[in-house]
Design a protein around this motif. Structure first.
Motif, PDB file in Angstrom:
ATOM      1  N   GLN A  73       0.617  -3.852  -1.517  1.00 56.86           N
ATOM      2  CA  GLN A  73       0.867  -2.482  -1.096  1.00 56.86           C
ATOM      3  C   GLN A  73       0.569  -2.293   0.394  1.00 56.86           C
ATOM      4  N   GLN A  74      -0.375  -3.053   0.912  1.00 57.80           N
ATOM      5  CA  GLN A  74      -0.719  -2.925   2.329  1.00 57.80           C
ATOM      6  C   GLN A  74       0.441  -3.313   3.231  1.00 57.80           C
ATOM      7  N   THR A  75       1.298  -4.204   2.778  1.00 57.67           N
ATOM      8  CA  THR A  75       2.382  -4.703   3.623  1.00 57.67           C
ATOM      9  C   THR A  75       3.754  -4.119   3.266  1.00 57.67           C
ATOM     10  N   SER A  76       3.829  -3.402   2.148  1.00 62.06           N
ATOM     11  CA  SER A  76       5.146  -2.933   1.668  1.00 62.06           C
ATOM     12  C   SER A  76       5.443  -1.481   1.980  1.00 62.06           C
ATOM     13  N   HIS A  77       4.436  -0.739   2.476  1.00 62.22           N
ATOM     14  CA  HIS A  77       4.600   0.706   2.743  1.00 62.22           C
ATOM     15  C   HIS A  77       5.009   1.441   1.465  1.00 62.22           C
ATOM     16  N   LEU A  78       4.464   0.991   0.351  1.00 63.93           N
ATOM     17  CA  LEU A  78       4.771   1.561  -0.961  1.00 63.93           C
ATOM     18  C   LEU A  78       3.744   2.623  -1.333  1.00 63.93           C
ATOM     19  N   LYS A  79       4.218   3.712  -1.929  1.00 60.77           N
ATOM     20  CA  LYS A  79       3.322   4.694  -2.527  1.00 60.77           C
ATOM     21  C   LYS A  79       3.070   4.270  -3.962  1.00 60.77           C
ATOM     22  N   LEU A  80       1.833   4.009  -4.307  1.00 59.06           N
ATOM     23  CA  LEU A  80       1.545   3.424  -5.606  1.00 59.06           C
ATOM     24  C   LEU A  80       0.389   4.145  -6.289  1.00 59.06           C
ATOM     25  N   ARG A  81       0.626   4.513  -7.539  1.00 56.73           N
ATOM     26  CA  ARG A  81      -0.422   5.071  -8.396  1.00 56.73           C
ATOM     27  C   ARG A  81      -0.770   4.002  -9.416  1.00 56.73           C
ATOM     28  N   TYR A  82      -2.006   3.553  -9.396  1.00 53.85           N
ATOM     29  CA  TYR A  82      -2.443   2.437 -10.241  1.00 53.85           C
ATOM     30  C   TYR A  82      -3.411   2.969 -11.293  1.00 53.85           C
ATOM     31  N   SER A  83      -2.930   3.037 -12.546  1.00 51.77           N
ATOM     32  CA  SER A  83      -3.774   3.453 -13.667  1.00 51.77           C
ATOM     33  C   SER A  83      -4.148   2.213 -14.474  1.00 51.77           C
ATOM     34  N   THR A  84      -5.392   2.155 -14.937  1.00 50.93           N
ATOM     35  CA  THR A  84      -5.823   0.972 -15.680  1.00 50.93           C
ATOM     36  C   THR A  84      -6.869   1.363 -16.711  1.00 50.93           C
ATOM     37  N   ILE A  85      -6.871   0.633 -17.823  1.00 51.83           N
ATOM     38  CA  ILE A  85      -7.806   0.922 -18.904  1.00 51.83           C
ATOM     39  C   ILE A  85      -8.665  -0.303 -19.185  1.00 51.83           C
ATOM     40  N   GLU A  86      -9.942  -0.050 -19.420  1.00 52.91           N
ATOM     41  CA  GLU A  86     -10.889  -1.126 -19.716  1.00 52.91           C
ATOM     42  C   GLU A  86     -12.010  -0.560 -20.589  1.00 52.91           C
TER      43      GLU A  86
END
Length: 223
Positions: A73-86
């Motif tokens: 994401q640092q190099t792609s200029h992407l807006k990213l929402r990262y959801s994760t379950i643990e």
């Protein structure tokens, strides 16, 4: 217990499940092949970069998949929402000793920030990257809506069969947008058939070192 894999990167042997969190043939190599190349980069091939991509990960674990995604994401200029379950988060005494060497500036600081981020609320890790961690049981979990990409990285169906059930896949599919992509290391025939019945168009892909095949599915709901 931390164990070093064949590519020099660490994994953890779970005392509860008796399985490693990552492949002993190479933790970093496995995650980069399955979740980054076959998952994230594949999904970005048909993605409008001005739109936020919602990624959902089953099994936050060591944070390696998240760290690698953060790197991209640092190099792609992407807006990213990262959801994760643990359900069973690692303790500080464990994650402080993990060093993956993923060519990311201030990697250790970022990895610790991922683990220390609060549970149950949004945390902006860097511009364009929002993390939301759920500490919950997948079998009773209400998935967030509008998922575009899924990293399915739970322990194996032999160890955690309830997490690979038809019900879980059906509920997960119901929260996906058309065209959402799911990738997983598991290539079992019954897992593939359950995902297909949930609405994913499945394909077998070559696996990382030590694994012949993996699965990728594209969500194609019936109209």
């Amino acid at each position: 217990m931390i164990v070093y894999t064949e590519d020099g990167s660490p994994t953890i042997l779970s005392s509860h499940y008796g399985e490693h969190y990552h492949s002993i043939h190479g933790a970093r190599a496995e995650s980069e092949h399955i979740f980054i190349r076959c998952g994230l980069l594949h999904r970005l091939g048909a993605w409008e970069r001005t739109e936020e991509l919602h990624l959902f990960e089953v099994g936050f674990g060591t944070g390696l998949n998240t760290l690698l995604t953060l790197r991209e994401q640092q190099t792609s200029h992407l807006k990213l929402r990262y959801s994760t379950i643990e359900k069973y988060p690692l303790g500080e005494d464990v994650y402080n000793h993990l060093h993956f060497s993923v060519d990311l500036p201030e990697e250790d600081t970022l990895l610790q920030a991922l683990h220390r981020a609060p549970w149950g609320e949004d945390k902006v890790l860097q511009a364009g990257f929002t993390l939301h961690k759920y500490s919950d049981d997948l079998t009773a979990f209400v998935f967030p809506p509008d998922i575009d990409l899924i990293y399915f990285d739970a322990f194996s169906p032999d160890t955690q069969p309830d997490l690979w059930s038809e019900d879980v896949f059906a509920r997960l599919a119901a929260s996906c947008r058309p065209g959402a992509v799911l990738v997983t290391y598991c290539a079992k025939g019954e897992v593939r058939r359950r995902l297909a019945r949930a609405g994913f168009r499945m394909e077998r892909l070559a696996g990382p070192p030590g694994k012949r095949e993996i699965l990728r599915g594209t969500y194609c709901p019936l109209v």
